[in-house]
Design a protein around this motif. Sequence first.
Motif: not given
Length: 662
Positions: A8-13, A17-18, A53-59, A479-484
Amino acid sequence: MSTFTLTIGLVIRDGQRTWRLDRTLDDSRNVFLDLESGAPKTISTAELQRDLLAGRLLVVQEHPVALSKQAESATQLVQTVEDLPEKEQRRLKYRMGIVKHMLRRGIRKGMRSLIRIELAKLPAQTVSELAEAETTSAAQVPTASTVMDWMRKFDRSGGNPLSLLSGNCFRRASGRLHPLVLEIARRKVRDHYCTRKRPSASATKLVIDRELSVQADRGRIDAAEAAISISTLRRVIHEVSPFERCVARYGPAYARNKWRYSLGGIDAPRALARYEIDHTILDIVVVHDVTGMPMGRPTITVVVDGYSGYIAGFFISFWSASLASALSAFKIAISPKYFLTEHAELRHRWLAFGIPDLIVVDNGLEFHSRHFHAAAWHLATDVLHCAVRQPWLKPTVERTIGEINGYLPAAGRVEKPLNNYLPEQPEKHACITFGALCMGVLKAVVDVHPFEVSERRLDRAYDLYGEGLATQLAPRLASSFNELDIIMASAKTLTVGNEGVVKDYLRYNSPELQALRRRVGLTFRTEVKFNPENLHHVWVHDPLQKSWLHVPSCQAEYTEGLSAVQHRAIRASKKKELTLRNAAETLTRGRLELIDMWGGAIRSGKRVKSNFLKAAEGFTSTSTLGAASRKPESADAATPLIPVTKAELMALPNEMETYAFE
């Protein structure tokens, strides 16, 4: 890289819309509420991470919750009255009788006068029984000071009866050996017996006897006392602990293997607390899915949850044990598996997902590399290396790998070498394709292995892992695998120019790369990383910002899902096809004919250059080629050529323009 938890408290965009996480349902679905309108939206955990991972959502915001663990108290040794000798039991009974008698009368440890009066009132029969328990001599009543001391010890210990024992209870009898004999024996045991030469006790006794005879000749000890028996020497040897003797005589590695122990198993109190990773070569030879040719034995990398034994992820390839295979298996382990299993014929869900608290690995070079530790840092997880040559420190993955090999079919199976037996070559009877192997291992991992009943604990890995997820905090996800992807990618130094980056005849370019080129230089060499499994894009190192730039392929239709092996195979197939068409000979013949044609044209052109300069003004490729394609009706119908002289080509004076220069 950031991580998040489904709390509870996780906010995505999503666009403009949020959404805020409101609750999590039992079937791995999450209900989000719009922060402005309060409208609900349901999305599964797998779809959530896929869109992230696809960038359609953002934490946008998260609230991580840390777990705490209380320190356990150290275990102390416990001694009971039954362990005491019979004489000490009678003595303890006597003292406990006096103390309990005083306590029943309400007398405390500081009441000396009352204690003295009460001791005088004791019946003669009671005093005789208590004295008999204490000693066989005449009955004696203890003094008030002695009773007060007993009561004081009993009260200070919290009522422990063992506090009333005498100090002589566990006193060891002094030895009768001469101190010099004992000193020499202990020194020879340390310097001669406890060595890697491993002499026997009898050989050590001979060395001790020779030293004692020397000391007797010098007068430091009597000849009668200058001797030691073999039994006494063995007692001196046993003064050294067995483990220390084993270390001194056989080495620390042998001692650790011999004296290793297991307490409560590995330190994994819950699911996702400890993941174990290891590689192995499967005991089966697979064939190609298209050609049917034997490909050899693939390597599998397995990630297992240490608490439940549930397989969180695996990766099969022909890359051997490498950093890429380890990180690929770990990426699968921490991700939801819905999109990997939706088209497979499975009866159960693959439950495992989330970033663990600890990764347990062996001492392979890929696990000691800075790239693997950098990946662990990005995921905010710890790495624990087992001691060298001690695989039992990660027993769960070792046992799981053996069980996976047991699930493999007999066709193409590699047999263990046996005496007086020549096994058949697995390449001859191999018929399992690589695709069938992957699907079979997936079936075993999801529907078979988690439901094996442990004979020791009488439980199943599926139940343990599912209950662990239901009773603990929501797992952390990446939230992303780019670094890996950058860490595990292969690197090569290439040149960046106006056409971008060219790698294996594939071109990669983008406006961002050209903007970087304008800031750095016309052409410059930098490090380029690419994923051998997907050549759809590369990562170009920015030498100014010390970061990586994502550059897509210019042939997106061709490189989508293309691996380096497939690209090489396609080029090899094209080369073979061109060879069969005699492409090299055709090209060489055409080039030679072109050279001959240009040579003839140059010679004829020099002859008519002076006469056809004016007529050449009307020559174009269209008219020339069109005229060459049209056949004249007759020789008379052909237009005759009119020669032109140099005088006719000269311009008249009034036709030339004049220019004035200042």
